[in-house]
Design an enzyme around this catalytic site. Structure first.
Site, short mmCIF file in Angstrom:
data_model
loop_
_atom_site.label_atom_id
_atom_site.label_comp_id
_atom_site.label_asym_id
_atom_site.label_seq_id
_atom_site.Cartn_x
_atom_site.Cartn_y
_atom_site.Cartn_z
N GLU A 197 0.85 -1.21 0.00
CA GLU A 197 0.00 0.00 0.00
C GLU A 197 0.88 1.25 0.00
O GLU A 197 2.09 1.18 0.12
CB GLU A 197 -0.91 0.02 1.24
CG GLU A 197 -2.31 -0.51 1.02
CD GLU A 197 -3.18 0.40 0.14
OE1 GLU A 197 -2.66 1.42 -0.37
OE2 GLU A 197 -4.35 0.08 -0.04
N ARG A 216 -6.35 1.13 12.39
CA ARG A 216 -5.05 1.50 11.85
C ARG A 216 -5.26 2.53 10.77
O ARG A 216 -6.39 2.78 10.32
CB ARG A 216 -4.32 0.27 11.28
CG ARG A 216 -5.01 -0.37 10.08
CD ARG A 216 -4.06 -1.31 9.35
NE ARG A 216 -4.68 -2.06 8.27
CZ ARG A 216 -4.90 -1.60 7.05
NH1 ARG A 216 -4.59 -0.35 6.75
NH2 ARG A 216 -5.44 -2.36 6.11
N ASN A 241 -4.94 4.02 6.88
CA ASN A 241 -5.14 3.38 5.58
C ASN A 241 -4.73 4.35 4.47
O ASN A 241 -3.61 4.81 4.42
CB ASN A 241 -6.59 2.91 5.43
CG ASN A 241 -6.75 1.89 4.32
OD1 ASN A 241 -5.97 0.93 4.23
ND2 ASN A 241 -7.76 2.05 3.48
N ASN A 294 -11.03 4.67 0.97
CA ASN A 294 -10.00 4.48 -0.04
C ASN A 294 -10.17 5.49 -1.17
O ASN A 294 -11.05 6.35 -1.11
CB ASN A 294 -10.05 3.06 -0.61
CG ASN A 294 -9.03 2.13 0.02
OD1 ASN A 294 -7.87 2.50 0.19
ND2 ASN A 294 -9.45 0.92 0.37
N ASP A 312 -10.11 0.43 -4.71
CA ASP A 312 -9.11 0.58 -3.66
C ASP A 312 -8.44 1.95 -3.83
O ASP A 312 -9.13 2.95 -3.97
CB ASP A 312 -8.10 -0.58 -3.72
CG ASP A 312 -7.45 -0.85 -2.37
OD1 ASP A 312 -6.97 0.11 -1.74
OD2 ASP A 312 -7.41 -2.02 -1.94
#
Length: 289
Positions: free
Chosen positions: A17, A100, A102, A147, A196
């Site tokens: 990522e 968390r 992203n 996202n 995404d």
């Protein structure tokens, strides 16, 4: 015609990522969130480094004075490029709530849009924030998988997705601050695809990674499909423009959740690829603190 996606190393990431690039230093980066690893690549020498971090991180950005910021599960840190030491810029220990960091992207104004997600995939636990001049503001909550954060080149429109809901939204922004000037509107609702990470090109088109779809799709600002880039792996996670001309695309992928049979069928799953799509991106802005 698009060229063939080329893996840039032998690494196979669990959850690749956060690819990014700084033109002034010719430095590219990406992460393996699951293994707490930051990868750096010098564009001039092509030398790569794999740096183990003490916490999960998902994105990076360069500040207006040349420092590197990391977006992590415990907030935003300044990473010293000379010795790797981390210093708190913004403490927000999302990990205590099972979250968390992203997706993230820097707005042309110098504000940093960042997001959080549940480590367990809890529905509605995610959110998107605006980090500008040292202040954090929550923009939208009750999202499952934030996202596709990206912006029109003029900074007047923002885009983001909720991967789980299979949709991309757009919202008017103040170009000078990166703050919303209206309410998000549905841009596209997918039937099967899970959007995404995403990035815009210099014409304002969106290039969206499709998790589970083995490709990146190019959408016009109106949401209409223009073209696709196909990759030899199912889980495509995020693109970024790299190179002095911003005409190459760095693409992260993942092998998280894949069975041994699937990994055997897709041996390049988790690789980081480089492609030249035939267009280019705007220069990546820096974060203004």
């Amino acid at each position: 015609m698009h060229d063939i996606p080329t893996p840039i190393s032998a690494d196979r990431l669990i959850l690749g990522e956060g690819p990014g690039y700084d033109g002034d230093s010719d430095l590219a980066w990406w992460f393996d969130i699951a293994s707490k690893t930051l990868f750096l690549c010098d564009g001039t020498t092509q030398r790569q480094q794999a740096i183990t971090l003490p916490l999960q991180a998902s994105a990076a950005a360069i500040t207006n004075d040349g420092r590197q910021l990391l977006l992590t599960e415990r907030g935003i840190f300044d990473r010293d490029l000379s010795n790797g030491s981390l210093h708190v810029v913004l403490h927000a220990d999302w990990s205590t709530g099972g979250l968390r960091s992203n997706d993230a992207r820097v707005h042309p104004s110098g504000a940093w849009w960042i997001s959080t997600i549940s480590k367990r995939g809890t529905a509605g636990a995610g959110a998107i924030y605006h980090f500008g001049k040292g202040e954090l503001r929550r923009l939208w909550a009750d999202m499952t998988t934030p996202n596709s954060i990206c912006f029109s080149p003029d900074g007047a429109t923002g885009y983001f997705a909720d991967t789980a809901a299979k949709r991309i939204l757009k919202v008017g922004l103040d170009p000078l601050t990166g703050l919303p000037s209206g309410h998000p509107q549905l841009m596209i609702q997918f039937d099967q695809d899970h959007p995404d990470g995403a990035v815009t090109d210099h014409n304002g088109n969106l290039w969206v990674a499709i998790w589970g779809g083995s490709r990146i799709i190019c959408l016009g600002p109106d949401g209409l499909h223009k073209t696709s880039l196909y990759l030899p792996v199912p889980n495509v996670t995020c693109p970024a423009w790299v190179g002095p001309k911003q005409d190459h695309m760095l693409i992260t992928t993942a092998r998280e959740g894949m069975t041994p049979a699937q990994l055997s069928h897709y041996p390049q799953a988790g690789a980081v690829f480089l492609m030249k799509p035939g267009t280019m991106g705007p220069q990546n802005p820096r974060v203004i603190l």
